[in-house]
Design a protein around this motif. Structure first.
Motif, PDB file in Angstrom:
ATOM      1  N   ARG A 110       0.824  -1.216   0.000  1.00  0.00           N
ATOM      2  CA  ARG A 110       0.000   0.000   0.000  1.00  0.00           C
ATOM      3  C   ARG A 110       0.859   1.268   0.000  1.00  0.00           C
ATOM      4  O   ARG A 110       0.443   2.302   0.520  1.00  0.00           O
ATOM      5  N   LEU A 111       2.034   1.183  -0.592  1.00  0.00           N
ATOM      6  CA  LEU A 111       2.867   2.372  -0.803  1.00  0.00           C
ATOM      7  C   LEU A 111       2.602   2.864  -2.224  1.00  0.00           C
ATOM      8  O   LEU A 111       3.403   2.685  -3.135  1.00  0.00           O
ATOM      9  N   ALA A 112       1.462   3.518  -2.391  1.00  0.00           N
ATOM     10  CA  ALA A 112       1.022   3.899  -3.738  1.00  0.00           C
ATOM     11  C   ALA A 112       1.957   4.896  -4.401  1.00  0.00           C
ATOM     12  O   ALA A 112       2.036   4.971  -5.626  1.00  0.00           O
ATOM     13  N   ASP A 113       2.641   5.700  -3.600  1.00  0.00           N
ATOM     14  CA  ASP A 113       3.511   6.730  -4.171  1.00  0.00           C
ATOM     15  C   ASP A 113       4.916   6.225  -4.463  1.00  0.00           C
ATOM     16  O   ASP A 113       5.734   6.965  -5.005  1.00  0.00           O
ATOM     17  N   GLN A 114       5.205   4.985  -4.093  1.00  0.00           N
ATOM     18  CA  GLN A 114       6.528   4.424  -4.387  1.00  0.00           C
ATOM     19  C   GLN A 114       6.439   3.740  -5.738  1.00  0.00           C
ATOM     20  O   GLN A 114       5.704   2.780  -5.934  1.00  0.00           O
ATOM     21  N   VAL A 115       7.206   4.254  -6.704  1.00  0.00           N
ATOM     22  CA  VAL A 115       7.143   3.713  -8.056  1.00  0.00           C
ATOM     23  C   VAL A 115       8.533   3.261  -8.490  1.00  0.00           C
ATOM     24  O   VAL A 115       9.547   3.720  -7.965  1.00  0.00           O
ATOM     25  N   PHE A 116       8.553   2.357  -9.443  1.00  0.00           N
ATOM     26  CA  PHE A 116       9.830   1.952 -10.014  1.00  0.00           C
ATOM     27  C   PHE A 116       9.594   1.484 -11.444  1.00  0.00           C
ATOM     28  O   PHE A 116       8.466   1.233 -11.866  1.00  0.00           O
ATOM     29  N   SER A 117      10.668   1.406 -12.193  1.00  0.00           N
ATOM     30  CA  SER A 117      10.609   0.932 -13.571  1.00  0.00           C
ATOM     31  C   SER A 117      10.994  -0.534 -13.618  1.00  0.00           C
ATOM     32  O   SER A 117      11.577  -1.079 -12.685  1.00  0.00           O
ATOM     33  N   ARG A 118      10.690  -1.171 -14.732  1.00  0.00           N
ATOM     34  CA  ARG A 118      11.016  -2.588 -14.900  1.00  0.00           C
ATOM     35  C   ARG A 118      11.327  -2.827 -16.362  1.00  0.00           C
ATOM     36  O   ARG A 118      11.113  -1.955 -17.207  1.00  0.00           O
ATOM     37  N   ILE A 119      11.797  -4.029 -16.671  1.00  0.00           N
ATOM     38  CA  ILE A 119      12.162  -4.356 -18.039  1.00  0.00           C
ATOM     39  C   ILE A 119      11.984  -5.852 -18.263  1.00  0.00           C
ATOM     40  O   ILE A 119      12.426  -6.668 -17.437  1.00  0.00           O
ATOM     41  N   HIS A 120      11.303  -6.208 -19.338  1.00  0.00           N
ATOM     42  CA  HIS A 120      11.177  -7.619 -19.715  1.00  0.00           C
ATOM     43  C   HIS A 120      12.521  -8.097 -20.238  1.00  0.00           C
ATOM     44  O   HIS A 120      13.226  -7.375 -20.944  1.00  0.00           O
TER      45      HIS A 120
END
Length: 271
Positions: A148-158
């Motif tokens: 529930r840390l909605a403001d914590q974002v990160f990127s990802r890569i296939h």
């Protein structure tokens, strides 16, 4: 063209397949078709025959590849799989290759800089996922959670997009390149999407204090990784520009047994 790979792990194996070239690679145990990293004679013979050299070996106190074999790398195309962790916490802001290097792991920062100084193409990668190693697999196994840390974002890569990016880099100038998707988002969004695709309830919410130090450190960093340079210079475009498309592709590779195990695993995680 011949590609020599230090560390034939998950991402490097996908790059080897995508290259279509003869490959020689190191592993810790020298399993079939590879050589041991510490077999100096075999490694140096392989490097002498290689046109391109890629390292996916993470740093220890220093970079083990440069420390042991740096003198044998000159005159070849060099690539290094680094991490967007070198940027550290950006408070949710976008970071590109011009952002300052202030990651929490000094050895990782130093290895990134050392490979750049050696004339390498340094591919900075965010969270990696793909067949057998994805949020779908974690939900199915009952090991996923939400915060529930909605403001914590990160990127990802296939992993397939890592492979295509590195192959595109075979003709690119040296420098740093971020390989990331187009849609940074919270971990909870990705996990909830995975659960919905498997037809199970989303996993339980956990408190950060209950997580391992490594997991807590992950959630302490918050950034969006820009991929514009890779698109512009490499001519690269991710096949899976957002996590929904990437998870759909992973889902198509999952065995019926793995998918059918998900409901029991998810219910167990709710308790």
């Amino acid at each position: 063209m011949r590609l020599f790979i230090f560390g034939l792990g998950y991402a490097a194996s996908a790059i080897a397949d995508a290259s279509g070239w003869p490959i020689l690679a190191t592993t810790r145990d020298g399993r079939a078709g590879t050589i041991r990293f510490d077999d100096d004679a075999a490694v140096r013979a392989g490097l002498a025959a290689a046109t391109h050299v890629l390292s996916s070996v993470p740093p220890g106190e220093n970079d083990p590849v440069l420390a042991r074999y740096g003198d044998a790398l000159d005159g070849r195309w060099l690539g290094y799989l680094s991490s967007t962790g070198v940027y550290g916490d950006a408070g949710g802001a976008w970071v590109d290759e011009s952002a300052p290097i202030r990651g929490r792991r000094p050895a990782r920062n130093a290895a990134d800089a050392a490979w750049l100084a050696h004339g390498a193409r340094v591919f900075r990668l965010p969270g990696i996922y793909g067949p057998g190693r994805s949020p779908l697999d974690r939900v199915a196994a009952g090991t996923a959670h939400r915060t529930r840390l909605a403001d914590q974002v990160f990127s990802r890569i296939h992993v397939a997009d890592i492979a295509s990016g590195v192959v595109a880099g075979f003709t690119a100038p040296p420098g740093a390149y971020n390989l990331a998707d187009d849609l940074p988002t919270s971990q909870d969004c990705v996990i909830e999407q995975a659960a919905a695709m498997l037809g199970v309830p989303p996993p339980a919410v956990v408190e950060l204090a209950s997580l391992s130090p490594a997991a807590r450190a992950f959630y302490a960093e918050n950034r969006r990784v820009a991929n514009g340079k890779a698109k512009r210079v490499l001519g690269w475009r991710p096949l899976y520009p957002d996590y929904r498309l990437g998870l759909r592709a992973v889902s198509a590779t999952m065995s019926p047994a793995a998918a059918s195990a998900a409901p029991a695993a998810a219910k167990s995680d709710q308790r």
